[in-house]
Design a protein around this motif. Structure first.
Motif, PDB file in Angstrom:
ATOM      1  N   SER A 208       9.569 -10.805 -11.704  1.00  0.00           N
ATOM      2  CA  SER A 208       9.970  -9.426 -11.995  1.00  0.00           C
ATOM      3  C   SER A 208       9.230  -8.890 -13.213  1.00  0.00           C
ATOM      4  CB  SER A 208      11.490  -9.330 -12.198  1.00  0.00           C
ATOM      5  OG  SER A 208      11.915 -10.084 -13.309  1.00  0.00           O
ATOM      6  N   GLN A 209       9.029  -9.726 -14.218  1.00  0.00           N
ATOM      7  CA  GLN A 209       8.302  -9.267 -15.399  1.00  0.00           C
ATOM      8  C   GLN A 209       6.837  -9.014 -15.072  1.00  0.00           C
ATOM      9  OE1 GLN A 209      10.092  -8.649 -18.350  1.00  0.00           O
ATOM     10  NE2 GLN A 209       8.245  -7.403 -18.584  1.00  0.00           N
ATOM     11  N   GLN A 210       6.258  -9.875 -14.245  1.00  0.00           N
ATOM     12  CA  GLN A 210       4.878  -9.665 -13.823  1.00  0.00           C
ATOM     13  C   GLN A 210       4.747  -8.371 -13.020  1.00  0.00           C
ATOM     14  OE1 GLN A 210       3.316 -12.607 -11.109  1.00  0.00           O
ATOM     15  NE2 GLN A 210       1.193 -11.926 -11.365  1.00  0.00           N
ATOM     16  N   LEU A 211       5.736  -8.102 -12.174  1.00  0.00           N
ATOM     17  CA  LEU A 211       5.725  -6.870 -11.378  1.00  0.00           C
ATOM     18  C   LEU A 211       5.770  -5.651 -12.292  1.00  0.00           C
ATOM     19  CD1 LEU A 211       5.992  -5.562  -8.492  1.00  0.00           C
ATOM     20  CD2 LEU A 211       8.463  -5.577  -8.903  1.00  0.00           C
ATOM     21  N   ILE A 212       6.698  -5.645 -13.238  1.00  0.00           N
ATOM     22  CA  ILE A 212       6.839  -4.509 -14.156  1.00  0.00           C
ATOM     23  C   ILE A 212       5.550  -4.284 -14.941  1.00  0.00           C
ATOM     24  CG2 ILE A 212       8.034  -3.656 -16.210  1.00  0.00           C
ATOM     25  CD1 ILE A 212      10.514  -5.211 -15.182  1.00  0.00           C
TER      26      ILE A 212
END
Length: 325
Positions: A208-212
């Motif tokens: 999720s952090q990589q996506l953001i």
């Protein structure tokens, strides 16, 4: 896991149908400030075609609608209206420019119809799992109303890719695939609103952090709007633990970051790499401060609500985040 997450879209759709049938939605602010027209008609047309195409999906939604409690209708009302008004703020700011809206994990959401009708310079992109995209595309292609609006061709397809509306398949955990897709369909320099509505909570922390970080970095100018539950960080606050236990038992579903980003302050850290301009509100505060007394009275007249404490507890564990860059 993907199938369990996809099932949550039926929950969201049933909640919206319930809120519409009980006249929580559309509310006066949506009609006046967002210019919404035929809000209920659009949603009911989608449900009509869904019933024709998938009795199983329609049955799940119908059963859920019949059992929706007033506290849930309040929650759906606040979730929907707060997001709509946040999007409207972005659209008005850029109303004379080309804009893009990217809905990550879009499910059966139909916001694109109202927005594309009102803003002719806007492109709208929906991304979701293959099965969710396939069903939504099938519904849209089997309605004369939607076919005419989107100017869809008669050929069958599991996706939709018109000049102004894209409904495409992507697993959001596969960030390279998402970025590759964006490189083909989205402009980096056009002001872009990114929406994650009860999506990030189902994606593991690293992904999720990589996506953001990756998606936000792709666009030069943007606004990220995220609506999500938070676990709670106060002593004796068991809301998050109970929610996780219930989801595991009933759905075999995990919310891997619910207790990591368990407060507004910690949730805001998700966007710290992309923006110093972050605004985050607990939905109970939103209800108390942003909903007028007149509107509160309108809501009270719709259904008798005696679970005020339950409403406060629930709304205190959902947030709306807005980050601009």
């Amino acid at each position: 896991m993907n199938t369990a997450v996809q099932q949550t879209d039926y929950d969201a759709l049933s909640c919206k149908v319930s809120a519409i049938s009980k006249h929580y939605l559309p509310c006066p602010r949506q009609i006046e400030e967002c210019g919404f027209r035929d809000y209920s008609g659009i949603q009911m047309e989608y449900i009509r075609v869904l019933r024709m195409l998938s009795r199983r999906a329609y049955g799940k939604i119908s059963r859920a609608v019949s059992s929706t409690m007033p506290v849930m209708n309040y929650g759906t009302y606040l979730r929907t209206v707060s997001i709509d008004l946040s999007i409207e703020e972005f659209m008005r700011k850029h109303q004379d420019e080309e804009t893009q809206i990217l809905n990550l994990g879009s499910g059966s959401d139909l916001r694109m119809i109202q927005l594309l009708a009102r803003f002719p310079k806007t492109t709208y992109i929906d991304l979701d799992f293959q099965e969710s995209v396939k069903l939504k595309a099938k519904v849209l292609r089997n309605s004369d109303q939607f076919v005419n609006f989107f100017q869809l061709n008669s050929s069958e397809g599991e996706e939709i890719n018109t000049d102004r509306y894209k409904l495409l398949t992507a697993d959001l955990k596969d960030v390279p695939r998402v970025l590759e897709l964006l490189s083909r369909i989205a402009s980096k320099k056009v002001p872009t609103l990114i929406l994650t509505e009860c999506v990030l909570c189902y994606i593991p922390q690293a992904e999720s952090q990589q996506l953001i970080d990756s998606v936000a970095e792709y666009f030069t100018h943007g606004k990220w709007v995220s609506y999500d539950p938070i676990g709670g960080n106060k002593v004796n606050d068991r809301f998050g633990t109970i929610m996780q236990d219930n989801l595991r038992e009933s759905r075999h579903l995990e919310m891997p970051t619910l207790m990591i980003y368990n407060s507004p302050e910690s949730y805001a850290l998700r966007l710290k790499n992309i923006s110093h301009n972050i605004h985050i509100q607990i939905m109970w505060d939103y209800y108390m401060n942003e909903v007028s007394d007149e509107e509160k009275n309108r809501l009270k007249a719709l259904q008798f609500l005696d679970e005020i404490e339950e409403l406060e507890i629930m709304l205190s564990h959902y947030i709306l985040l807005e980050a601009t860059w």
